[in-house]
Design a protein around this motif. Structure first.
Motif, mmCIF file in Angstrom:
data_model
loop_
_atom_site.group_PDB
_atom_site.id
_atom_site.type_symbol
_atom_site.label_atom_id
_atom_site.label_comp_id
_atom_site.label_asym_id
_atom_site.label_seq_id
_atom_site.Cartn_x
_atom_site.Cartn_y
_atom_site.Cartn_z
ATOM 1 N N ALA A 97 0.839 -1.199 0.000
ATOM 2 C CA ALA A 97 0.000 0.000 0.000
ATOM 3 C C ALA A 97 0.874 1.249 0.000
ATOM 4 C CB ALA A 97 -0.922 0.000 1.214
ATOM 5 N N GLY A 98 0.468 2.246 -0.752
ATOM 6 C CA GLY A 98 1.225 3.481 -0.832
ATOM 7 C C GLY A 98 0.778 4.498 0.198
ATOM 8 N N ALA A 99 1.553 5.555 0.330
ATOM 9 C CA ALA A 99 1.218 6.604 1.300
ATOM 10 C C ALA A 99 -0.060 7.339 0.911
ATOM 11 C CB ALA A 99 2.385 7.587 1.405
ATOM 12 N N ASP A 100 -0.420 7.316 -0.381
ATOM 13 C CA ASP A 100 -1.626 8.012 -0.817
ATOM 14 C C ASP A 100 -2.899 7.261 -0.456
ATOM 15 O OD1 ASP A 100 -1.010 5.942 -2.504
ATOM 16 O OD2 ASP A 100 -1.671 6.961 -4.333
ATOM 17 N N THR A 101 -2.783 6.061 0.121
ATOM 18 C CA THR A 101 -3.975 5.298 0.507
ATOM 19 C C THR A 101 -4.379 5.532 1.962
ATOM 20 O OG1 THR A 101 -2.689 3.344 1.186
ATOM 21 C CG2 THR A 101 -3.324 3.498 -1.139
#
Length: 507
Positions: A167-171
């Motif tokens: 999972a990325g930081a934008d999630t």
């Protein structure tokens, strides 16, 4: 004298266009391939196959539903699937789809599979569905290396390294957003369960939509549970409101990496024996700090090899009171870097807004400890003695009137001048910590500590650089932990190839 003309057949030919071989790619050929000659005799694929062949892989076959004498196609041999994954990781490939794609032409994979192609679903399911069997396989390899005399628990180096989650930081989302999305997901599920609702598509498509809605709701519920756990650790309402969690991977935590990037990650804890840099234990932690991971790592080493290391070497992130006392209780010789008490006190004073020249070390003891004198000349009376985490402290307090009227109030007690400055002087350090501090002052232990970096950080760099495991492909701490174990298994098998393949008597 006239030269007679030469006949036409004796004249040199006139040079025309050069005659070149043309490549025709619009053709189909039948070729004879001898699989054994696809790779060289010393190719690492052969070494991996020969080693995996010696393992007990029954645990990988327990979930198979096919058996001899019954209808149905045969299952893939676990020996083949383990060998394919280890070989792929050794080549820096961690994608099941990529393995399937290159299996048609990559010689090592062609040789392992006998020119057959394995579906990426089969490869992906095999990687994540056999966690316990993988742990046992890892322990089998360690036992084999120990019996061969290339692994020793006399000295173990331990270190942690952060690996990004899928999972990325934008999630990342706040509580309010998670609650709104969960409400929407439940409404969608309710509509799907309504018998009067209009159904679009066939039954298979409808079942897929229902499954997707259910899984989304489950992820959001898990994210809210993780959110509650994280908020419980915070003290102020502002800190609680700032907590964010990824609904795609709630178990991941924000961690700072070496490039100063902050991203959802896991902290990989890896224990390495010092003789030949063999990994003897590995697990994932959700905590960005290494402080509380050492005891769990030692338990894991004991589970893998049936005994604990005699000596463990760690850096300053692991060197704390809890680990010092824990290792002393288990009779494990801990070697680490213990911060100077003055430096730790200075950091604590800075966090409270107190200037360095007004730290406890700047106060002068009077009358055999009955009082203190502050840098401004005021006296602090002794209040009480207390024990904190095994250390004995004497507490002193100044008169409130002295602190309120003092010109150094902002440097000495910016937050509690009205109640008077309180100072604690340590009288006695816990016995185990004092013994550890005395031990680490000796040159022989400092020399041992200097060897930590090249050993402990080598497998971390190898796994990230050679295997390419800088970001997990699987979600959740369990599946990501399984991916870490595949990488560590591959690392150890490559060490077996390096150390023992050329020594059949030992191997």
């Amino acid at each position: 004298m006239d030269i007679p003309e030469q006949p036409d057949h004796q004249k040199p030919p006139t040079k025309g266009q050069p005659k070149l071989t043309q490549v025709n790619r619009q053709q189909t050929m039948m070729a004879m391939i001898y699989v054994e000659e696809l790779i060289a005799p010393d190719h690492k694929a052969r070494a991996i196959w020969q080693l995996v062949e010696r393992f007990d892989l029954k645990r990988f076959s327990e979930s198979l539903r096919t058996s001899k004498g019954c209808a149905g196609r045969p299952a893939w041999n676990p020996q083949l699937l383990v060998s394919v994954w280890v070989y792929a990781y050794s080549e820096g490939i961690s994608s099941a789809r990529e393995i399937e794609a290159i299996m048609e032409w990559e010689p090592g994979l062609q040789w392992l599979s006998g020119l057959r192609k394995i579906n990426h679903h089969t490869l992906s399911d095999f990687r994540v569905e056999h966690t316990q069997a993988l742990d046992e396989l890892f322990a089998q390899l360690l036992a084999m290396l120990e019996n061969a005399g290339v692994l020793s628990l006399e000295q173990v180096m331990h270190d942690g390294t952060k690996i990004r989650a899928l999972a990325g930081a934008d999630t990342l989302r706040r509580r309010k957003t998670l609650e709104e999305r969960l409400k929407q997901a439940r409404e969608v599920m309710a509509q799907m369960g309504d018998p009067q609702a209009e159904v679009t598509g066939n039954r298979r498509q409808q079942a897929a939509r229902e499954r997707a809605a259910r899984e989304q709701a489950e992820r959001l519920e898990a994210a809210l549970q993780e959110m509650a756990a994280l908020q419980a650790e915070k003290t102020s309402e502002e800190e609680k409101a700032a907590v964010r969690v990824s609904p795609q991977e709630p178990e991941a935590r924000l961690m700072k990496h070496g490039d100063n990037a902050i991203a959802p990650s896991y902290n990989a804890q890896i224990s390495t024996e010092a003789t030949n840099k063999i990994i003897v234990g590995a697990h994932l932690s959700q905590c960005s700090s290494d402080a509380h991971s050492l005891m769990a790592a030692l338990e894991e080493v004991a589970e893998n090899l049936g005994k604990k290391p005699k000596q463990v070497v760690v850096d300053g992130g692991f060197t704390n009171r809890e680990n010092i006392v824990g290792c002393a209780t288990q009779q494990i010789d801990l070697v680490g870097s213990l911060p100077d008490p003055k430096e730790r006190s200075a950091a604590a004073m800075k966090a409270m807004g107190i200037a360095a020249e007004f730290a406890p070390s700047a106060f002068r003891i009077l009358d055999n400890g009955k009082s203190l004198e502050c840098p401004a000349g005021c006296q602090l009376k002794a209040l009480r003695k207390n024990r904190k985490r095994g250390d004995l402290y004497q507490q002193y307090r100044a008169q409130a009137t002295d602190c309120v009227e003092c010109r150094y109030r902002q440097q000495c007690c910016p937050r509690n001048a009205k109640s008077g400055r309180t100072v604690s002087i340590r009288l006695e350090e816990q016995a185990d910590v004092a013994a550890f501090r005395k031990k680490m002052a000796r040159e022989e232990y400092r020399a041992i500590y200097r060897k930590r970096g090249p050993v402990a950080e080598f497998p971390n760099a190898w796994i990230k650089e050679k295997l390419g495991l800088r970001k997990f492909r699987l979600r959740g701490i369990v599946k990501a932990g399984s991916e870490l174990m595949w990488a560590c298994l591959t690392y150890n098998i490559m060490q077996w190839v390096r150390l023992l393949r050329q020594k059949p008597a030992l191997a």
